[in-house]
Design a protein around this motif. Structure first.
Motif, PDB file in Angstrom:
ATOM      1  N   MET A   1       0.751  -1.254  -0.026  1.00 49.45           N
ATOM      2  CA  MET A   1      -0.138  -0.106  -0.111  1.00 49.45           C
ATOM      3  C   MET A   1       0.868   1.232  -0.148  1.00 49.45           C
ATOM      4  N   SER A   2       0.386   2.178  -0.806  1.00 45.43           N
ATOM      5  CA  SER A   2       1.264   3.428  -0.850  1.00 45.43           C
ATOM      6  C   SER A   2       1.305   4.125   0.430  1.00 45.43           C
ATOM      7  N   ARG A   3       2.178   5.220   0.775  1.00 50.44           N
ATOM      8  CA  ARG A   3       1.990   5.870   2.095  1.00 50.44           C
ATOM      9  C   ARG A   3       1.027   6.823   2.082  1.00 50.44           C
ATOM     10  N   PHE A   4       0.653   7.332   0.608  1.00 51.81           N
ATOM     11  CA  PHE A   4       0.030   8.345   0.188  1.00 51.81           C
ATOM     12  C   PHE A   4      -1.415   7.687   0.176  1.00 51.81           C
ATOM     13  N   ALA A   5      -2.202   6.785   1.141  1.00 57.52           N
ATOM     14  CA  ALA A   5      -3.150   6.444   0.800  1.00 57.52           C
ATOM     15  C   ALA A   5      -4.139   6.225   1.970  1.00 57.52           C
ATOM     16  N   ILE A   6      -5.628   6.291   1.884  1.00 56.64           N
ATOM     17  CA  ILE A   6      -6.278   6.313   3.054  1.00 56.64           C
ATOM     18  C   ILE A   6      -6.715   4.754   3.253  1.00 56.64           C
ATOM     19  N   ASP A   7      -6.390   4.447   4.541  1.00 56.44           N
ATOM     20  CA  ASP A   7      -6.747   2.940   4.834  1.00 56.44           C
ATOM     21  C   ASP A   7      -8.514   2.846   5.143  1.00 56.44           C
ATOM     22  N   LEU A   8      -8.699   2.371   4.208  1.00 59.23           N
ATOM     23  CA  LEU A   8     -10.405   1.989   4.267  1.00 59.23           C
ATOM     24  C   LEU A   8     -10.929   0.956   5.017  1.00 59.23           C
ATOM     25  N   GLY A   9      -9.835   0.085   5.285  1.00 57.12           N
ATOM     26  CA  GLY A   9     -10.240  -1.277   6.047  1.00 57.12           C
ATOM     27  C   GLY A   9     -10.649  -0.619   7.530  1.00 57.12           C
ATOM     28  N   SER A  10      -9.773   0.279   8.036  1.00 53.04           N
ATOM     29  CA  SER A  10      -9.850   0.612   9.275  1.00 53.04           C
ATOM     30  C   SER A  10     -10.681   1.900   9.758  1.00 53.04           C
ATOM     31  N   LEU A  11     -11.228   2.278   8.555  1.00 55.88           N
ATOM     32  CA  LEU A  11     -11.786   3.787   8.622  1.00 55.88           C
ATOM     33  C   LEU A  11     -13.314   3.416   9.058  1.00 55.88           C
ATOM     34  N   ARG A  12     -13.476   4.278  10.268  1.00 60.05           N
ATOM     35  CA  ARG A  12     -15.018   4.057  10.901  1.00 60.05           C
ATOM     36  C   ARG A  12     -16.026   4.912  10.177  1.00 60.05           C
ATOM     37  N   GLN A  13     -17.210   4.703  10.172  1.00 58.87           N
ATOM     38  CA  GLN A  13     -18.186   5.610   9.746  1.00 58.87           C
ATOM     39  C   GLN A  13     -18.212   6.670  10.326  1.00 58.87           C
ATOM     40  N   GLY A  14     -18.523   8.103   9.397  1.00 62.30           N
ATOM     41  CA  GLY A  14     -18.357   9.381  10.205  1.00 62.30           C
ATOM     42  C   GLY A  14     -17.179  10.158   9.704  1.00 62.30           C
ATOM     43  N   MET A  15     -16.989  11.124  10.434  1.00 60.30           N
ATOM     44  CA  MET A  15     -15.828  11.926  10.167  1.00 60.30           C
ATOM     45  C   MET A  15     -14.405  11.395  10.697  1.00 60.30           C
ATOM     46  N   THR A  16     -13.345  11.257  10.008  1.00 56.52           N
ATOM     47  CA  THR A  16     -12.101  11.025  10.649  1.00 56.52           C
ATOM     48  C   THR A  16     -11.342  11.885  10.124  1.00 56.52           C
ATOM     49  N   PRO A  17     -10.013  12.756  10.846  1.00 55.52           N
ATOM     50  CA  PRO A  17      -9.175  13.304  10.538  1.00 55.52           C
ATOM     51  C   PRO A  17      -7.883  12.407   9.918  1.00 55.52           C
ATOM     52  N   VAL A  18      -7.277  12.693   8.813  1.00 58.46           N
ATOM     53  CA  VAL A  18      -6.366  11.792   8.269  1.00 58.46           C
ATOM     54  C   VAL A  18      -5.085  12.538   7.947  1.00 58.46           C
ATOM     55  N   SER A 102     -15.134  13.182 -14.009  1.00 59.77           N
ATOM     56  CA  SER A 102     -15.421  14.000 -12.863  1.00 59.77           C
ATOM     57  C   SER A 102     -14.513  13.588 -11.851  1.00 59.77           C
ATOM     58  N   TYR A 103     -14.691  14.050 -10.501  1.00 64.89           N
ATOM     59  CA  TYR A 103     -13.592  13.658  -9.469  1.00 64.89           C
ATOM     60  C   TYR A 103     -14.025  12.509  -8.809  1.00 64.89           C
ATOM     61  N   MET A 104     -15.052  11.756  -9.249  1.00 58.42           N
ATOM     62  CA  MET A 104     -15.560  10.518  -8.775  1.00 58.42           C
ATOM     63  C   MET A 104     -14.508   9.449  -9.072  1.00 58.42           C
ATOM     64  N   ARG A 105     -14.315   8.698  -7.834  1.00 56.57           N
ATOM     65  CA  ARG A 105     -13.493   7.613  -7.988  1.00 56.57           C
ATOM     66  C   ARG A 105     -13.910   6.573  -7.385  1.00 56.57           C
ATOM     67  N   GLU A 117      -4.159  12.231  -7.517  1.00 52.55           N
ATOM     68  CA  GLU A 117      -4.626  13.525  -7.441  1.00 52.55           C
ATOM     69  C   GLU A 117      -3.956  14.398  -6.756  1.00 52.55           C
ATOM     70  N   ALA A 118      -3.014  13.980  -5.792  1.00 51.83           N
ATOM     71  CA  ALA A 118      -1.939  14.949  -5.357  1.00 51.83           C
ATOM     72  C   ALA A 118      -0.941  15.574  -6.018  1.00 51.83           C
ATOM     73  N   ARG A 119      -0.600  14.462  -6.971  1.00 50.50           N
ATOM     74  CA  ARG A 119       0.503  15.195  -7.967  1.00 50.50           C
ATOM     75  C   ARG A 119      -0.193  16.127  -8.808  1.00 50.50           C
ATOM     76  N   GLU A 120      -1.451  15.687  -9.394  1.00 46.89           N
ATOM     77  CA  GLU A 120      -1.964  16.654 -10.409  1.00 46.89           C
ATOM     78  C   GLU A 120      -2.435  18.172  -9.464  1.00 46.89           C
ATOM     79  N   VAL A 121      -2.905  18.109  -8.475  1.00 47.66           N
ATOM     80  CA  VAL A 121      -3.239  19.324  -7.768  1.00 47.66           C
ATOM     81  C   VAL A 121      -1.884  20.156  -7.290  1.00 47.66           C
ATOM     82  N   LEU A 122      -0.888  19.595  -6.985  1.00 42.79           N
ATOM     83  CA  LEU A 122       0.462  20.228  -6.613  1.00 42.79           C
ATOM     84  C   LEU A 122       1.008  20.763  -8.085  1.00 42.79           C
TER      85      LEU A 122
END
Ligand SMILES: [Zn+2]
Ligand SMILES: [Zn+2]
Length: 157
Positions: A1-18, A102-105, A117-122
């Motif tokens: 897994m890349s270091r610039f990825a959100i780990d969805l496996g452990s992500l809880r429902q609702g808002m999480t700062p990452v 669109s920005y849909m992934r 996405e990070a590369r493109e916006v930078l």
């Protein structure tokens, strides 16, 4: 897994700062064009299988002034919003069109890689014509002296 990825496996429902961090090469950016780490700070909201990411990527671009050729560092902050749905809900062809237009992934439930996405916006935040400062005086066309440090003594200069 890349270091610039959100780990969805452990992500809880609702808002999480990452917070994510990687170096330029991991984002396929030239290593000598950036100083230090690329950082992302996001609010990640999970609703069912839908994931919305809102935040910004910050980095330090290493640029060369077009007038005096000095290499200088400039902080860059690029907003980044991504919305992702679980893949497989619709037809694959529709998903490919949505990703392109669109920005849909679409994610696989395990991770949401944000390197591209990070590369493109930078890159969008980089100036087309970098100046070390607004009023850079550049180099003397005759002797090549840096005119920011004072007049070079060439006649007429
Ligand atoms: Zn300059
Ligand atoms: Zn000169």
């Amino acid at each position: 897994m890349s270091r610039f990825a959100i780990d969805l496996g452990s992500l809880r429902q609702g808002m999480t700062p990452v917070e994510l961090e990687a170096d330029a090469l991991e984002l396929d950016l030239p290593g000598d064009g950036w100083a230090g780490a690329i950082r992302g700070a996001f609010g990640v909201e999970k609703t069912g299988e839908r994931v919305s990411v809102r935040g910004a990527v910050t980095a330090t671009a290493r640029l060369e002034c077009v007038r005096c050729l000095t290499v200088f560092d400039r902080p860059v902050r690029a907003p980044l919003d991504v919305f992702a749905e679980r893949a497989g809900g619709g037809r694959a062809r529709d998903e490919a069109v949505l990703e392109r237009d669109s920005y849909m992934r679409f994610h696989d439930g395990r991770q949401l890689d944000l390197r591209e996405e990070a590369r493109e916006v930078l890159l969008l935040e980089l100036p087309m014509v970098p100046h070390c400062r607004e009023d850079c005086r550049g180099l003397c066309p005759k002797c090549g002296a840096d005119l920011n440090t004072g007049p070079c003594g060439c006649p007429g200069g």
